[in-house]
Write a protein that holds these residues in place. Sequence first.
Motif, PDB file in Angstrom:
ATOM      1  N   TYR A  81      23.953 -50.625  49.807  1.00  0.00           N
ATOM      2  CA  TYR A  81      23.517 -49.377  49.177  1.00  0.00           C
ATOM      3  C   TYR A  81      23.481 -49.502  47.654  1.00  0.00           C
ATOM      4  O   TYR A  81      22.631 -48.901  46.987  1.00  0.00           O
ATOM      5  N   GLU A  82      24.405 -50.278  47.103  1.00  0.00           N
ATOM      6  CA  GLU A  82      24.380 -50.523  45.660  1.00  0.00           C
ATOM      7  C   GLU A  82      23.136 -51.339  45.279  1.00  0.00           C
ATOM      8  O   GLU A  82      22.520 -51.101  44.248  1.00  0.00           O
ATOM      9  N   LEU A  83      22.782 -52.289  46.142  1.00  0.00           N
ATOM     10  CA  LEU A  83      21.565 -53.077  45.928  1.00  0.00           C
ATOM     11  C   LEU A  83      20.344 -52.171  45.876  1.00  0.00           C
ATOM     12  O   LEU A  83      19.488 -52.300  44.988  1.00  0.00           O
ATOM     13  N   LYS A  84      20.262 -51.236  46.807  1.00  0.00           N
ATOM     14  CA  LYS A  84      19.145 -50.299  46.833  1.00  0.00           C
ATOM     15  C   LYS A  84      19.154 -49.401  45.604  1.00  0.00           C
ATOM     16  O   LYS A  84      18.108 -49.147  44.989  1.00  0.00           O
ATOM     17  N   GLN A  85      20.330 -48.911  45.233  1.00  0.00           N
ATOM     18  CA  GLN A  85      20.421 -47.999  44.092  1.00  0.00           C
ATOM     19  C   GLN A  85      20.035 -48.693  42.788  1.00  0.00           C
ATOM     20  O   GLN A  85      19.290 -48.138  41.973  1.00  0.00           O
ATOM     21  N   GLN A  86      20.515 -49.910  42.586  1.00  0.00           N
ATOM     22  CA  GLN A  86      20.174 -50.637  41.361  1.00  0.00           C
ATOM     23  C   GLN A  86      18.698 -51.040  41.353  1.00  0.00           C
ATOM     24  O   GLN A  86      18.037 -50.961  40.316  1.00  0.00           O
ATOM     25  N   GLY A  87      18.182 -51.472  42.494  1.00  0.00           N
ATOM     26  CA  GLY A  87      16.785 -51.859  42.590  1.00  0.00           C
ATOM     27  C   GLY A  87      16.386 -52.943  41.602  1.00  0.00           C
ATOM     28  O   GLY A  87      15.250 -52.966  41.134  1.00  0.00           O
ATOM     29  N   ARG A  88      17.327 -53.853  41.301  1.00  0.00           N
ATOM     30  CA  ARG A  88      17.046 -54.871  40.281  1.00  0.00           C
ATOM     31  C   ARG A  88      16.484 -56.156  40.859  1.00  0.00           C
ATOM     32  O   ARG A  88      15.777 -56.893  40.175  1.00  0.00           O
ATOM     33  N   PHE A  89      16.824 -56.454  42.107  1.00  0.00           N
ATOM     34  CA  PHE A  89      16.405 -57.729  42.689  1.00  0.00           C
ATOM     35  C   PHE A  89      16.361 -57.636  44.211  1.00  0.00           C
ATOM     36  O   PHE A  89      17.034 -56.803  44.815  1.00  0.00           O
ATOM     37  N   PRO A  90      15.548 -58.484  44.847  1.00  0.00           N
ATOM     38  CA  PRO A  90      15.530 -58.550  46.305  1.00  0.00           C
ATOM     39  C   PRO A  90      16.495 -59.636  46.790  1.00  0.00           C
ATOM     40  O   PRO A  90      16.918 -60.501  46.012  1.00  0.00           O
ATOM     41  N   GLY A 136      32.420 -53.383  53.193  1.00  0.00           N
ATOM     42  CA  GLY A 136      31.992 -54.036  51.966  1.00  0.00           C
ATOM     43  C   GLY A 136      30.511 -54.351  51.962  1.00  0.00           C
ATOM     44  O   GLY A 136      29.823 -54.164  50.950  1.00  0.00           O
ATOM     45  N   LEU A 137      29.998 -54.822  53.092  1.00  0.00           N
ATOM     46  CA  LEU A 137      28.570 -55.141  53.185  1.00  0.00           C
ATOM     47  C   LEU A 137      27.704 -53.896  53.042  1.00  0.00           C
ATOM     48  O   LEU A 137      26.665 -53.918  52.365  1.00  0.00           O
ATOM     49  N   LEU A 138      28.116 -52.813  53.675  1.00  0.00           N
ATOM     50  CA  LEU A 138      27.354 -51.569  53.564  1.00  0.00           C
ATOM     51  C   LEU A 138      27.353 -51.045  52.123  1.00  0.00           C
ATOM     52  O   LEU A 138      26.312 -50.628  51.606  1.00  0.00           O
TER      53      LEU A 138
END
Length: 495
Positions: free
Chosen positions: A32-41, A26-28
């Motif tokens: 990767y979804e965080l990187k793909q969206q690139g909306r927030f740090p 789940g964390l991985l």
Amino acid sequence: MFESAELGHAIDEETYAREVPALREGLLEAQYELKQQGRFPVIILINGIEGAGKGETVKLLNEWMDPRLIQVNTFDVQTDEELARPPAWRYWRQLPPKGRIGIFFGNWYSQMLQGRVHGHFKDAVLDQAIDNALALEQMLCDEGALIFKFWFHLSKKQMKVRLKTLQDDPQHAWRISPLDWLQSKTYDKFVRHGERVLRRTSRDFAPWYVVEGSDENYRSLMVGRILLDGLQAALKAKTRRIPQPHVAPMIASLDNRGLLDSLDLSQALEKDEYKDMLAVEQARLAMLMRDKRMRRHALVAVFEGNDAAGKGGAIRRVAAALDPRQYRIVPVAAPTEEERDQPYLWRFWRHIPARGKFTVFDRSWYGRVLVERVEGFCEPADWLRAYGEINDFEEQLVGAGVVLVKFWLAIDQDEQFKRFKEREAIPFKRFKITEEDWRNRDKWDDYRAAVGDMVNRTSTSIAPWTLVEANDKRFARVKVLRTINDALEKAFAED
């Protein structure tokens, strides 16, 4: 606040082994979804009792997730480079970009707690540091950041047992640091002041999570679950936050345009008079920049103004008085891709000069309340809250010894039209005039209203605006130099 963290929570190996694979997956996926969206740090602050498993947990997170997308920063003793700048500078320059995770050891909470525990300052200073931390976190969250704050806790008895166990183990005794032993002696103070800090800084936009550190399995799963739940919720949300203005709404009846109308733009200097006065002020600036008292200060000059108001010419006359090694000119244009991945003020923090140095900003952080406001490049909530963020930013600069001068170079519409036409007619000046410059003339009144609001809300006692009558370039250049010199002399006199 810490009582619930001393109940001896434990998770057996069988349960731990059963839950970890799904948690890691789940964390991985979330990473990767965080990187793909690139909306927030994502910013993770690590604090708490020494020996409570802070380092081990972060090491485990790097094993469970992709370490290429995680940057771990440790802030111990300040370097000479950091000491020469405002305290927040060291944190600003390490903020993760959108789509990435940043983990901060020894962050702003560590610094304030250690300072208070060891008696370097009293509660009043601690309270000011708390307010500064909240302002920073509020700004980061309004810019879209997701913040997790973890306090790893051990009871006093648990801490002593852990230190004794490590000390008696030849293979692990090296893991005990001088800070571990020091904190064992100041434990009660550290916890007391820690509770004060946590109670005052646990907010809905950046809450604290207290993690019991005695059981490795428990703390690992707890931290992992909190991160996963928070990441998944943020990734599903259409927006991270809806920024709320931190200032009162505009008063419709307030006519700030009168501020600029009151300027006497007819002021001018004759050529010979100008040459003499320019030489005097340039020599004065050269002398002040070489003064030994300058070692305790940095100098920042902000240049804003109407298009074709003569900012470039004024900057060149300032630079002509100095050794090029003493100053740096930062031209501010549309943000780069790297800068768009950071909070708005990040690209200005990174250029703050060290002591003894001088930075000129040709355009500045005021773009948010000027061009971005007028052209609709940001939402009203963003430019409304920017006034408070800018005032906080400038207060930190001045508090760290920066001499800050801010110029608005003002010309009237007729003079601007004349200069635009001259630029079009002179081959080596044509690059200075663009279609956008002509288009901006249609929004003259909108910009004047924005300038009035800007000066009203950000001309403070510690960082006042200087309005420069710039219809006559000679007069404007001398006034700019004289203002800088006066500000330096005032700062030196107050040392």
